[in-house]
Design a protein around this motif. Structure first.
Motif, PDB file in Angstrom:
ATOM      1  N   ALA A 131       0.763  -1.131  -0.243  1.00 39.62           N
ATOM      2  CA  ALA A 131       0.045  -0.144  -0.029  1.00 39.62           C
ATOM      3  C   ALA A 131       0.960   1.349  -0.665  1.00 39.62           C
ATOM      4  O   ALA A 131       0.450   2.340  -0.687  1.00 39.62           O
ATOM      5  CB  ALA A 131      -1.185  -0.388   1.273  1.00 39.62           C
ATOM      6  N   LEU A 132       2.334   1.082   0.704  1.00 38.94           N
ATOM      7  CA  LEU A 132       2.593   2.567   0.749  1.00 38.94           C
ATOM      8  C   LEU A 132       3.789   2.668   0.022  1.00 38.94           C
ATOM      9  O   LEU A 132       3.190   3.999  -1.086  1.00 38.94           O
ATOM     10  CB  LEU A 132       3.764   1.905   1.767  1.00 38.94           C
ATOM     11  N   ILE A 133       3.375   1.296  -1.311  1.00 44.44           N
ATOM     12  CA  ILE A 133       4.902   1.906  -2.412  1.00 44.44           C
ATOM     13  C   ILE A 133       3.204   1.956  -3.325  1.00 44.44           C
ATOM     14  O   ILE A 133       3.993   3.619  -4.278  1.00 44.44           O
ATOM     15  CB  ILE A 133       5.087   0.740  -2.983  1.00 44.44           C
ATOM     16  N   HIS A 134       2.502   1.692  -3.738  1.00 49.94           N
ATOM     17  CA  HIS A 134       1.189   2.420  -4.314  1.00 49.94           C
ATOM     18  C   HIS A 134       0.542   3.784  -3.934  1.00 49.94           C
ATOM     19  O   HIS A 134       0.857   4.582  -5.120  1.00 49.94           O
ATOM     20  CB  HIS A 134       0.418   1.787  -4.067  1.00 49.94           C
ATOM     21  N   TYR A 135       0.886   4.713  -3.066  1.00 52.44           N
ATOM     22  CA  TYR A 135       0.141   5.669  -2.916  1.00 52.44           C
ATOM     23  C   TYR A 135       1.686   6.736  -2.359  1.00 52.44           C
ATOM     24  O   TYR A 135       1.153   7.594  -3.542  1.00 52.44           O
ATOM     25  CB  TYR A 135      -0.450   5.822  -0.903  1.00 52.44           C
ATOM     26  N   LYS A 136       2.833   5.593  -2.273  1.00 52.61           N
ATOM     27  CA  LYS A 136       4.369   6.782  -2.899  1.00 52.61           C
ATOM     28  C   LYS A 136       4.130   7.305  -3.807  1.00 52.61           C
ATOM     29  O   LYS A 136       5.012   8.347  -4.690  1.00 52.61           O
ATOM     30  CB  LYS A 136       5.110   6.263  -2.209  1.00 52.61           C
ATOM     31  N   THR A 137       4.210   6.195  -5.099  1.00 48.04           N
ATOM     32  CA  THR A 137       4.568   6.015  -6.638  1.00 48.04           C
ATOM     33  C   THR A 137       3.150   7.352  -6.869  1.00 48.04           C
ATOM     34  O   THR A 137       3.835   8.493  -7.939  1.00 48.04           O
ATOM     35  CB  THR A 137       3.826   4.952  -7.422  1.00 48.04           C
ATOM     36  N   GLN A 138       2.447   6.988  -6.649  1.00 48.82           N
ATOM     37  CA  GLN A 138       0.933   7.797  -7.064  1.00 48.82           C
ATOM     38  C   GLN A 138       1.419   9.280  -6.530  1.00 48.82           C
ATOM     39  O   GLN A 138       1.112  10.169  -7.725  1.00 48.82           O
ATOM     40  CB  GLN A 138      -1.034   7.528  -6.568  1.00 48.82           C
ATOM     41  N   ALA A 139       1.971   9.597  -5.045  1.00 41.79           N
ATOM     42  CA  ALA A 139       2.408  10.775  -5.164  1.00 41.79           C
ATOM     43  C   ALA A 139       2.962  11.496  -5.965  1.00 41.79           C
ATOM     44  O   ALA A 139       2.901  13.114  -6.084  1.00 41.79           O
ATOM     45  CB  ALA A 139       2.250  11.209  -3.681  1.00 41.79           C
ATOM     46  N   GLY A 140       4.152  11.001  -6.290  1.00 39.98           N
ATOM     47  CA  GLY A 140       5.239  10.945  -6.904  1.00 39.98           C
ATOM     48  C   GLY A 140       5.229  11.561  -8.287  1.00 39.98           C
ATOM     49  O   GLY A 140       5.819  12.042  -9.052  1.00 39.98           O
ATOM     50  N   VAL A 141       4.245  10.719  -9.481  1.00 42.40           N
ATOM     51  CA  VAL A 141       3.582  10.796 -10.453  1.00 42.40           C
ATOM     52  C   VAL A 141       3.550  11.952 -10.348  1.00 42.40           C
ATOM     53  O   VAL A 141       3.601  12.501 -11.407  1.00 42.40           O
ATOM     54  CB  VAL A 141       3.141   9.547 -10.765  1.00 42.40           C
ATOM     55  N   ALA A 142       2.281  12.478  -9.542  1.00 41.62           N
ATOM     56  CA  ALA A 142       1.362  13.431  -9.635  1.00 41.62           C
ATOM     57  C   ALA A 142       1.727  14.684  -9.518  1.00 41.62           C
ATOM     58  O   ALA A 142       2.211  16.033  -9.888  1.00 41.62           O
ATOM     59  CB  ALA A 142       0.131  13.498  -8.587  1.00 41.62           C
ATOM     60  N   LEU A 143       2.883  14.531  -8.652  1.00 39.37           N
ATOM     61  CA  LEU A 143       4.098  15.512  -8.091  1.00 39.37           C
ATOM     62  C   LEU A 143       5.300  16.025  -9.173  1.00 39.37           C
ATOM     63  O   LEU A 143       6.181  17.042  -8.861  1.00 39.37           O
ATOM     64  CB  LEU A 143       4.669  15.648  -6.263  1.00 39.37           C
ATOM     65  N   GLY A 144       4.981  14.546 -10.216  1.00 38.60           N
ATOM     66  CA  GLY A 144       6.696  15.276 -10.685  1.00 38.60           C
ATOM     67  C   GLY A 144       8.321  14.533  -9.938  1.00 38.60           C
ATOM     68  O   GLY A 144       8.964  15.526 -10.991  1.00 38.60           O
ATOM     69  N   SER A 145       7.680  14.483  -8.979  1.00 39.98           N
ATOM     70  CA  SER A 145       9.130  14.258  -8.146  1.00 39.98           C
ATOM     71  C   SER A 145       9.724  12.698  -8.397  1.00 39.98           C
ATOM     72  O   SER A 145       9.116  12.283  -7.960  1.00 39.98           O
ATOM     73  CB  SER A 145       8.548  14.099  -6.595  1.00 39.98           C
ATOM     74  N   GLU A 146      10.686  13.223  -8.265  1.00 45.63           N
ATOM     75  CA  GLU A 146      12.076  12.199  -8.524  1.00 45.63           C
ATOM     76  C   GLU A 146      12.411  11.187  -7.182  1.00 45.63           C
ATOM     77  O   GLU A 146      12.547  10.043  -7.573  1.00 45.63           O
ATOM     78  CB  GLU A 146      13.167  12.457  -9.539  1.00 45.63           C
ATOM     79  N   ALA A 147      12.626  12.372  -6.575  1.00 48.71           N
ATOM     80  CA  ALA A 147      12.810  12.086  -4.713  1.00 48.71           C
ATOM     81  C   ALA A 147      11.754  11.733  -4.510  1.00 48.71           C
ATOM     82  O   ALA A 147      12.192   9.984  -3.742  1.00 48.71           O
ATOM     83  CB  ALA A 147      12.970  13.309  -4.316  1.00 48.71           C
TER      84      ALA A 147
END
Length: 214
Positions: A131-147
């Motif tokens: 779940a953490l991987i899924h939602y962190k990936t969503q947040a990263g994609v939405a924000l365009g954040s490589e970090a």
């Protein structure tokens, strides 16, 4: 710098996920070390120690999210670098401890009393890590954040560790082979080494290559 409301929501989500990661790793570490010692399961005990180190890493991630939220593009702060260096040292230390204890257990043919707790903890951990991987990936994609995307990718190693704990626990439960627990601990030692190397690489400026997860 003013952020769009949608970006604010994603940053708040990333921040909440970082807090959840720290709190969960603390609880997981306490429970795993307790049952690992009580059941004489080296794999579960080592998994618990790893969780404490992951908690320190999580504090660095928390600082990272705050940094890119408030000051996008700013370099890593001293706290982040220190947390990564402590994390890397902790993982290398854990590698040495697990390797030495596993070899000792192999030489004495030591086996755990029971592995039920390892199965339960591993299943919970795998579910939460997914779940953490899924939602962190969503947040990263939405924000365009490589970090943030790199953090999500590196979290896969934690899920692999949980999978290793589950696999060794199930094999021991079904077969009763005495050395399975020690082999599981050696597997954790290898993954700990890769995480230690990753932590020092990030402290020196890399985002995350996640060798163990590729």
């Amino acid at each position: 710098m003013h952020l769009a409301p949608s970006n604010q929501r994603w940053y708040r989500l990333a921040f909440a996920l970082a807090i959840l990661t720290v709190v969960y790793n603390l609880l997981e570490g306490l429970v795993s070390v307790w049952f690992g010692a009580a059941d004489e399961s080296l794999t579960l005990f080592g998994f618990g120690l790893d969780s404490f180190i992951e908690m320190i890493s999580g504090l660095g991630i928390l600082a990272m999210v705050l940094r890119i939220w408030r000051h996008p593009g700013a370099p890593k702060g001293r706290f982040e670098k220190t947390a990564l260096q402590i994390t890397g040292t902790g993982f290398y230390g854990l590698t040495a401890i697990l390797s030495a204890m596993a070899l000792y257990n192999l030489s004495t043919q030591h086996k755990p009393e029971t592995i039920l707790a390892g199965v339960v903890i591993a299943v919970i951990s795998i579910s939460l890590m997914w779940a953490l991987i899924h939602y962190k990936t969503q947040a990263g994609v939405a924000l365009g954040s490589e970090a943030i995307l790199a953090d999500a990718q590196c979290a896969r190693v934690c899920m692999y560790m949980s999978g290793l704990l589950l696999l060794s626990s199930l094999i021991y439960s079904l077969s009763g082979i005495w050395f399975v627990d020690s082999l599981g601990a050696l597997g954790l030692a290898y993954l700990s080494f890769t995480e230690g190397r990753e932590a020092f690489a990030k402290a020196n400026g890399a985002e995350c290559s996640c060798h163990a997860g590729s």
